[in-house]
Each structure stands twice: as C-alpha cells, then as structure tokens.
Design a protein around this motif. Structure first.
Motif, PDB file in Angstrom:
ATOM      1  N   TYR A   1      60.906  54.846  40.951  1.00  0.00           N
ATOM      2  CA  TYR A   1      60.054  54.125  40.038  1.00  0.00           C
ATOM      3  C   TYR A   1      60.570  52.870  40.646  1.00  0.00           C
ATOM      4  CZ  TYR A   1      61.691  56.927  35.587  1.00  0.00           C
ATOM      5  OH  TYR A   1      61.131  57.479  34.898  1.00  0.00           O
ATOM      6  N   ILE A   2      60.950  52.364  41.447  1.00  0.00           N
ATOM      7  CA  ILE A   2      61.104  51.175  42.302  1.00  0.00           C
ATOM      8  C   ILE A   2      59.444  50.764  43.517  1.00  0.00           C
ATOM      9  CG2 ILE A   2      62.302  49.712  44.136  1.00  0.00           C
ATOM     10  CD1 ILE A   2      64.926  49.974  42.639  1.00  0.00           C
ATOM     11  N   ASP A   3      59.818  52.438  44.034  1.00  0.00           N
ATOM     12  CA  ASP A   3      58.118  52.848  45.402  1.00  0.00           C
ATOM     13  C   ASP A   3      57.086  52.599  44.194  1.00  0.00           C
ATOM     14  OD1 ASP A   3      60.324  53.249  47.199  1.00  0.00           O
ATOM     15  OD2 ASP A   3      59.930  55.157  47.077  1.00  0.00           O
TER      16      ASP A   3
ATOM     17  N   TRP B   1      52.648  46.184  44.665  1.00  0.00           N
ATOM     18  CA  TRP B   1      52.471  44.918  44.693  1.00  0.00           C
ATOM     19  C   TRP B   1      51.714  44.892  45.960  1.00  0.00           C
ATOM     20  CZ3 TRP B   1      57.497  42.765  47.235  1.00  0.00           C
ATOM     21  CH2 TRP B   1      57.871  41.475  47.791  1.00  0.00           C
ATOM     22  N   ALA B   2      51.890  46.135  46.783  1.00  0.00           N
ATOM     23  CA  ALA B   2      51.294  46.059  48.377  1.00  0.00           C
ATOM     24  C   ALA B   2      49.835  46.179  48.193  1.00  0.00           C
ATOM     25  CB  ALA B   2      51.859  47.240  49.309  1.00  0.00           C
TER      26      ALA B   2
ATOM     27  N   VAL C   1      48.771  39.901  42.705  1.00  0.00           N
ATOM     28  CA  VAL C   1      49.159  39.241  41.912  1.00  0.00           C
ATOM     29  C   VAL C   1      48.676  40.197  40.581  1.00  0.00           C
ATOM     30  CG1 VAL C   1      46.955  37.604  42.122  1.00  0.00           C
ATOM     31  CG2 VAL C   1      49.699  37.017  40.376  1.00  0.00           C
ATOM     32  N   GLU C   2      47.401  40.490  41.096  1.00  0.00           N
ATOM     33  CA  GLU C   2      46.447  41.936  40.001  1.00  0.00           C
ATOM     34  C   GLU C   2      48.224  41.848  39.231  1.00  0.00           C
ATOM     35  OE1 GLU C   2      44.178  40.790  39.085  1.00  0.00           O
ATOM     36  OE2 GLU C   2      43.339  39.408  40.273  1.00  0.00           O
ATOM     37  N   GLY C   3      49.073  43.204  39.657  1.00  0.00           N
ATOM     38  CA  GLY C   3      49.590  44.002  38.927  1.00  0.00           C
ATOM     39  C   GLY C   3      49.977  43.026  38.001  1.00  0.00           C
ATOM     40  N   HIS C   4      50.025  41.753  37.884  1.00  0.00           N
ATOM     41  CA  HIS C   4      50.547  41.732  36.153  1.00  0.00           C
ATOM     42  C   HIS C   4      49.998  42.292  35.475  1.00  0.00           C
ATOM     43  CE1 HIS C   4      52.541  38.688  39.183  1.00  0.00           C
ATOM     44  NE2 HIS C   4      53.207  38.308  37.834  1.00  0.00           N
TER      45      HIS C   4
END
Length: 423
Positions: free
Chosen positions: A56-58, A64-65, A69-72
């Motif tokens: 889940y964290i990965d 993010w990698a 910022v588009e990950g939002h």
C-alpha cells in the motif's frame, strides 16, 4: 462446569476451529534471535504490521516518483481525497455514520481541537471530569485547557476515583459526583477503555448522565477502537478521539481518528480552529474565497493529510472491513475468556486479575496483578519470549488480539508465567 479445558491439545483444537485463524499469517510476527516466533501480547500498545502494508505504501511512493505533484489527481488513489477512502471502514469500526468520522492528526492534537470547540467554560461551570487513573496524556491535555482558560488545573479537575481497596471505577460514585458537582462541570472526558485496568466503560450511560446535567461528553477511545464495539453514534457522545497504532495496526505514531456526533455536523457557529482542509472541497483551490466550513467531522481538519501514514491505515482498515468488528469481538471474548480461565487455574494466591470479569465490560486486555512482584518478573517473561507490558507497581498487561493472536499463544503465555513464578 467451565466451557474451557486445560492442555495444549485443547488450544490447538480451538485454533483449528477458528475461522479467523487465517489472518495470523497476514501479519509479521516478531521472532527471537533463533528465528522462533515470540508470544506477542502488546497489541494494546503497538499493533503488528500487516503484510499488505508495504504494498500500500509502495503504491504511493511509486506514484510520487512517477507523477510528482500530479499524483494529487492522477495517482491510483488520488491524494486530494485520500482521507475519504478511510472514512466508511473507520465509521464501521467505531459504530458511527461516515459524516461523523475523520482520520487526521494525532490523538492528543485531536483532543485539543475537540476541546477548543466543546469545552466552553463559564465562571460558574468550568470543571472537567475525568477518571482518576486516566492515561497521562489525557490528564495533561485537560489540565492545560483549564490553565489556558485561566482556571486552576487542580481546582478545575474532578476525578472519578475507584473506591479504597478497589481498582475499578463505580457508576454509583459517578452519579454521586454529578449530584454534587453537575452544575459546575462543563466537560466530561473519559477514556472509553481504561488503559490500566482494561475496564470498558458504558459510554451510553455516562453520556446520558452527563447530558442530564448539561455537560458536554467526550471519550478517548485509544484502547477501544478495533478492540470493542464502541457504537459511538448510539452512545450519543458529543465527540471521541482515538489512535490507530494499537488495535488498528497502522504503525508507530500513525494518524488518529476523530468522531463528532451528527447533531453538531452543521453548526458553523461552533468555535474551532480552522485550516485549508476544513474549507469547502469544491472551492478549496480557488484560494481567495472566504472560508466556507465543511459539514461533519471533516470540518475539523486543518491540513492536507500525510499520504504514507494514511496508506498504512488503509491497508489495515481494508482487512478490518473483510472481517468485521462483530466477528473480531466474538473471537476476542472467547480468547480472553480462555486466558482468564488459565490464569484462574494457576490457583496462585499472589495473582489477581483486576480487569472486569464481565466480558461486556472489557476488551481483549487482561491486567494481571502479581503481589510482591517487581519489574524483574516482566524481564524474565521477555527473556522467555513473551512480549507483555509492565505497569508499576505490580501489573502485567496482556492483550491477546483476535486478528493475530492464537489460543496456543495464550496457552504458552500462561505456561511460561507459571514456570517463572515457580522458579
């Protein structure tokens, strides 16, 4: 005649018959230096890590990698609304409506935010009622609120004490406190499950009593969330707070939960601290609009949430959603009942369980008082592969957590304790 039996074979049979035993393999169980699994009984302090947590964290690290910022907006789980992915499952765990629950901040921060809104003292009604042996951080927090409002933190605190020679708080004494001081009490702030004794308080009864005297009522459910059926909505409590790193297995220092009863959901005139994330989601990024309060518990948020912590919480809540709090509590009562049975069967005059005998008045934790013992007993247990929790002066707290502890864990714990006591 007891419904439990002695012997390791009985414990093995109970594990074989347990529908939830499959979940143990979905957690990392700590091991000793020889690779043997430890008997881990401190889920009431820090829950174990689900094996799914890393994935889940990965996922968020990967987004993010790759997206920055588009990950939002473009991540697999877009970050802008990440807290919403947790709401329904968390509401189910604590017995609330989704509008009443939000995951944010840490426990004592949330407690202070709740008191900003719900502790509104006057010159004549300013006192705060807590249980005498509340978790220290709760006591520190309410004392600081008293000082913040210009009151003496000793005069302003009313303690619900256990009777002399007893460990458990008594409801008759609570009623007597209200009869004598109800007109002076502005806030009732009780730990839903007492950290030391494991006593699970009747939230509905306390709330009804507090409201009868015109008090605001809140609970710290750090030792209750994921452990007992809190039924926060039906309790009628004004607010509640809890952490997620104990029974909810979200990792050390992870984010906390907050409940605000729906009757307060649309009260925009409630005093509160506000921030970007308590503003209307539709206009949040227009930046220059006047503040527009979000309804419900979300309206107490301050900042955009830390996604990596929320990912760990999501991993755990998804598992809870599959099992359901009712099934967990059902197993918990059997497991803790078995634990209690084995302790009694030791027939040792030095041992006393100070947790309530009634399964409805406790969660999975049993607090075992060992007369004339000191912390060396705890050290011996640790050296023998039992991870438990010592509380001065003479209490061992053990919590057989139904998601990952087994009947065999309980058997070996008591067998190890017996060996050490007879050395």
């Amino acid at each position: 005649m007891s419904k439990y039996k002695l012997g390791l074979d009985y414990a093995k049979q109970q594990d074989h018959n347990d529908d939830l035993s499959i979940y143990r393999n979905q957690f990392y169980i700590p091991k000793d230096t020889h690779g043997n699994e430890l008997i881990y009984m401190t889920g009431n302090s820090l829950g174990l890590q689900p094996k799914t947590t890393k994935a889940y964290i990965d996922q968020e690290l990967e987004d993010w990698a790759n997206l920055g910022v588009e990950g939002h907006t473009q991540a697999k789980n877009p970050w802008l609304k990440y807290n919403e992915y947790l709401t329904e499952n968390m509401a189910n765990i604590v017995g609330a409506k989704p509008i009443e629950v939000v995951v944010m901040n840490t426990l004592t921060v949330n407690l202070h935010l709740m008191m900003v809104s719900f502790y509104q003292p006057t010159k004549t009604r300013y006192k705060i009622l807590i249980e005498a042996d509340a978790f220290p951080s709760d006591k520190y927090a309410v004392e600081s609120q008293l000082r913040h409002h210009g009151f003496d933190d000793k005069d302003g605190l009313i303690l619900w004490k256990a009777r002399a020679g007893e460990e458990l708080a008594n409801y008759d004494d609570l009623e007597a406190i209200f009869k004598a001081h109800g007109h002076e009490i502005a806030l009732v702030m009780i730990g839903g499950v007492n950290y030391y004794t494991g006593q699970f308080f009747d939230l509905k009864r306390i709330t009804k009593l507090g409201h009868q005297y015109g008090c605001i009522v809140g609970f710290d459910c750090a030792h209750g969330a994921g452990n007992v059926e809190l039924n926060l909505h039906d309790s009628g409590a004004d607010f509640a707070v809890w952490c997620t790193y104990k029974y909810l297995n979200s990792g050390p220092g992870s984010l906390a939960g907050c409940f605000v009863h729906e009757r307060h959901a649309h009260k925009k005139d409630l005093n509160r601290f506000t921030g970007w994330w308590s503003h209307n989601k539709e206009t949040r990024f227009k930046m220059r609009d006047d503040f527009d309060q979000l309804p419900g518990a979300e309206g107490w948020q301050l900042s955009n949430p830390p996604i990596l912590s929320m990912a760990a919480i999501k991993a755990s809540l998804d598992m809870f959603n599959k099992v359901g709090i009712k099934k967990l509590v059902e197993k918990s009562k059997k497991l803790t009942g078995y634990f209690e049975f084995l302790i009694h069967e030791l027939n040792d005059k030095h041992i006393k369980i100070i947790t309530p005998q009634n399964p409805e008045e406790r969660g999975c934790q049993l607090s075992i008082q060992v007369k004339n013992a000191d912390k060396s007993l705890h050290h011996k247990l640790t050296q023998a592969g039992v991870i438990s929790d010592w509380r001065e002066p003479d209490v061992i707290r053990c919590a057989p957590v139904p998601l990952y502890n087994s009947f065999q864990d309980v058997y070996h714990l008591v067998d190890t304790l017996k060996t050490i006591l007879h050395e």
